[in-house]
Design a protein around this motif. Structure first.
Motif, PDB file in Angstrom:
ATOM      1  N   PRO A 188      34.383  25.965  42.948  1.00 32.69           N
ATOM      2  CA  PRO A 188      33.353  24.915  42.873  1.00 32.69           C
ATOM      3  C   PRO A 188      32.435  25.007  44.092  1.00 32.69           C
ATOM      4  N   LYS A 189      31.125  25.069  43.830  1.00 31.42           N
ATOM      5  CA  LYS A 189      30.174  25.278  44.927  1.00 31.42           C
ATOM      6  C   LYS A 189      29.974  24.012  45.750  1.00 31.42           C
ATOM      7  N   LEU A 190      29.710  24.240  47.042  1.00 26.37           N
ATOM      8  CA  LEU A 190      29.373  23.129  47.926  1.00 26.37           C
ATOM      9  C   LEU A 190      28.130  22.428  47.374  1.00 26.37           C
ATOM     10  N   GLY A 191      28.198  21.114  47.213  1.00 28.12           N
ATOM     11  CA  GLY A 191      27.037  20.357  46.758  1.00 28.12           C
ATOM     12  C   GLY A 191      26.874  20.304  45.249  1.00 28.12           C
ATOM     13  N   ASP A 192      27.729  21.002  44.495  1.00 27.65           N
ATOM     14  CA  ASP A 192      27.664  20.983  43.032  1.00 27.65           C
ATOM     15  C   ASP A 192      28.460  19.777  42.532  1.00 27.65           C
ATOM     16  N   LYS A 193      27.768  18.652  42.408  1.00 31.81           N
ATOM     17  CA  LYS A 193      28.466  17.390  42.099  1.00 31.81           C
ATOM     18  C   LYS A 193      29.209  17.455  40.766  1.00 31.81           C
ATOM     19  N   ALA A 194      28.621  18.127  39.774  1.00 33.62           N
ATOM     20  CA  ALA A 194      29.268  18.196  38.457  1.00 33.62           C
ATOM     21  C   ALA A 194      30.585  18.967  38.545  1.00 33.62           C
ATOM     22  N   ALA A 195      30.603  20.011  39.379  1.00 32.45           N
ATOM     23  CA  ALA A 195      31.823  20.808  39.505  1.00 32.45           C
ATOM     24  C   ALA A 195      32.901  20.047  40.282  1.00 32.45           C
ATOM     25  N   TRP A 196      32.458  19.218  41.220  1.00 31.00           N
ATOM     26  CA  TRP A 196      33.434  18.520  42.065  1.00 31.00           C
ATOM     27  C   TRP A 196      33.936  17.218  41.462  1.00 31.00           C
ATOM     28  N   ALA A 197      33.106  16.556  40.647  1.00 32.09           N
ATOM     29  CA  ALA A 197      33.472  15.221  40.150  1.00 32.09           C
ATOM     30  C   ALA A 197      34.876  15.153  39.537  1.00 32.09           C
ATOM     31  N   PRO A 198      35.215  16.059  38.586  1.00 30.72           N
ATOM     32  CA  PRO A 198      36.558  15.960  37.995  1.00 30.72           C
ATOM     33  C   PRO A 198      37.658  16.266  39.008  1.00 30.72           C
ATOM     34  N   ARG A 199      37.333  17.061  40.003  1.00 31.65           N
ATOM     35  CA  ARG A 199      38.345  17.393  41.022  1.00 31.65           C
ATOM     36  C   ARG A 199      38.564  16.198  41.940  1.00 31.65           C
ATOM     37  N   ILE A 200      37.449  15.545  42.328  1.00 35.20           N
ATOM     38  CA  ILE A 200      37.550  14.391  43.221  1.00 35.20           C
ATOM     39  C   ILE A 200      38.390  13.287  42.568  1.00 35.20           C
ATOM     40  N   LYS A 201      38.311  13.215  41.233  1.00 35.75           N
ATOM     41  CA  LYS A 201      39.100  12.195  40.507  1.00 35.75           C
ATOM     42  C   LYS A 201      40.602  12.385  40.711  1.00 35.75           C
ATOM     43  N   LYS A 202      41.030  13.610  41.019  1.00 37.89           N
ATOM     44  CA  LYS A 202      42.459  13.852  41.224  1.00 37.89           C
ATOM     45  C   LYS A 202      42.965  13.166  42.486  1.00 37.89           C
ATOM     46  N   GLY A 203      42.011  12.812  43.361  1.00 38.59           N
ATOM     47  CA  GLY A 203      42.389  12.160  44.613  1.00 38.59           C
ATOM     48  C   GLY A 203      42.386  13.146  45.765  1.00 38.59           C
ATOM     49  N   ASN A 204      42.024  12.636  46.924  1.00 38.19           N
ATOM     50  CA  ASN A 204      41.882  13.488  48.098  1.00 38.19           C
ATOM     51  C   ASN A 204      43.193  14.186  48.472  1.00 38.19           C
ATOM     52  N   ALA A 205      44.309  13.466  48.337  1.00 39.38           N
ATOM     53  CA  ALA A 205      45.591  14.041  48.743  1.00 39.38           C
ATOM     54  C   ALA A 205      45.912  15.291  47.920  1.00 39.38           C
ATOM     55  N   VAL A 206      45.581  15.251  46.626  1.00 37.08           N
ATOM     56  CA  VAL A 206      45.839  16.403  45.756  1.00 37.08           C
ATOM     57  C   VAL A 206      44.935  17.566  46.164  1.00 37.08           C
ATOM     58  N   LEU A 207      43.669  17.271  46.436  1.00 35.37           N
ATOM     59  CA  LEU A 207      42.732  18.342  46.811  1.00 35.37           C
ATOM     60  C   LEU A 207      43.171  19.018  48.104  1.00 35.37           C
ATOM     61  N   VAL A 208      43.571  18.196  49.083  1.00 40.13           N
ATOM     62  CA  VAL A 208      43.998  18.768  50.366  1.00 40.13           C
ATOM     63  C   VAL A 208      45.271  19.586  50.168  1.00 40.13           C
ATOM     64  N   SER A 209      46.186  19.067  49.372  1.00 37.20           N
ATOM     65  CA  SER A 209      47.424  19.785  49.110  1.00 37.20           C
ATOM     66  C   SER A 209      47.143  21.116  48.403  1.00 37.20           C
ATOM     67  N   ASN A 210      46.262  21.095  47.400  1.00 38.33           N
ATOM     68  CA  ASN A 210      45.934  22.326  46.675  1.00 38.33           C
ATOM     69  C   ASN A 210      45.228  23.333  47.576  1.00 38.33           C
ATOM     70  N   ALA A 211      44.375  22.833  48.468  1.00 37.29           N
ATOM     71  CA  ALA A 211      43.665  23.732  49.391  1.00 37.29           C
ATOM     72  C   ALA A 211      44.645  24.328  50.406  1.00 37.29           C
ATOM     73  N   THR A 212      45.681  23.578  50.756  1.00 41.29           N
ATOM     74  CA  THR A 212      46.645  24.037  51.754  1.00 41.29           C
ATOM     75  C   THR A 212      47.640  25.028  51.147  1.00 41.29           C
ATOM     76  N   LYS A 213      48.170  24.659  49.985  1.00 43.33           N
ATOM     77  CA  LYS A 213      49.233  25.483  49.385  1.00 43.33           C
ATOM     78  C   LYS A 213      48.707  26.533  48.425  1.00 43.33           C
ATOM     79  N   GLY A 214      47.412  26.402  48.080  1.00 46.25           N
ATOM     80  CA  GLY A 214      46.861  27.301  47.080  1.00 46.25           C
ATOM     81  C   GLY A 214      46.920  26.633  45.715  1.00 46.25           C
ATOM     82  N   PHE A 215      46.088  27.106  44.813  1.00 44.79           N
ATOM     83  CA  PHE A 215      45.927  26.400  43.551  1.00 44.79           C
ATOM     84  C   PHE A 215      45.375  27.362  42.505  1.00 44.79           C
TER      85      PHE A 215
END
Ligand code: HEC
Length: 107
Positions: A50-77
């Motif tokens: 998902p590109k930086l600033g691409d709101k459409a690409a990020w919106a469904p991901r942001i819905k997962k919650g910040n903790a999930v995003l950070v965890s996925n970025a840390t452990k891989g996804f």
């Protein structure tokens, strides 16, 4: 300005107690992490990232919650479009740096 200062103080505090509470993540500090370790894929959408600033690409991901995003970025996804490597492939990054970079990317 005072918001930035209080956010920084908050991040320092969280860092000091060794927690990685993402709500205090520092997007300003995250820019440097992004520029060094995440930009290769997240600027152009390489491998489906998902590109930086691409709101459409990020919106469904942001819905997962910040903790999930950070965890996925840390452990891989592995998602529907591609593979996010653990810590973007830079194992030296701390959990706080990852949380900061995510905060910068979704701000
Ligand atoms: C080698 C390419 C690559 C690098 C480098 C990379 N990413 Fe990713 N990232 C991806 C791809 C591809 C996805 C999408 C995976 C999917 O949804 O199928 C992704 C997804 C994500 C997501 C969304 C995860 C989710 O749950 O939807 C976050 C957050 C993220 N990356 C953060 C980062 C951070 C922070 C860095 C730098 C430390 C980084 N990425 C570096 C390829 C990369």
């Amino acid at each position: 300005m005072s918001r930035i200062i209080s956010a920084s103080l908050c991040a320092l505090f969280v860092f000091a107690i060794g927690s990685t509470d993402a709500s205090a993540a520092n997007a300003a500090a995250g820019k440097a992490v992004y520029d060094a370790s995440c930009v290769t894929c997240h600027k152009t959408g390489l491998m489906g990232a998902p590109k930086l600033g691409d709101k459409a690409a990020w919106a469904p991901r942001i819905k997962k919650g910040n903790a999930v995003l950070v965890s996925n970025a840390t452990k891989g996804f592995k998602g529907a479009v591609g593979m996010m490597p653990p810590k973007g492939g830079n194992a030296k990054l701390t959990d706080v740096q990852i949380a900061d970079a995510v905060a910068y990317m979704i701000k």
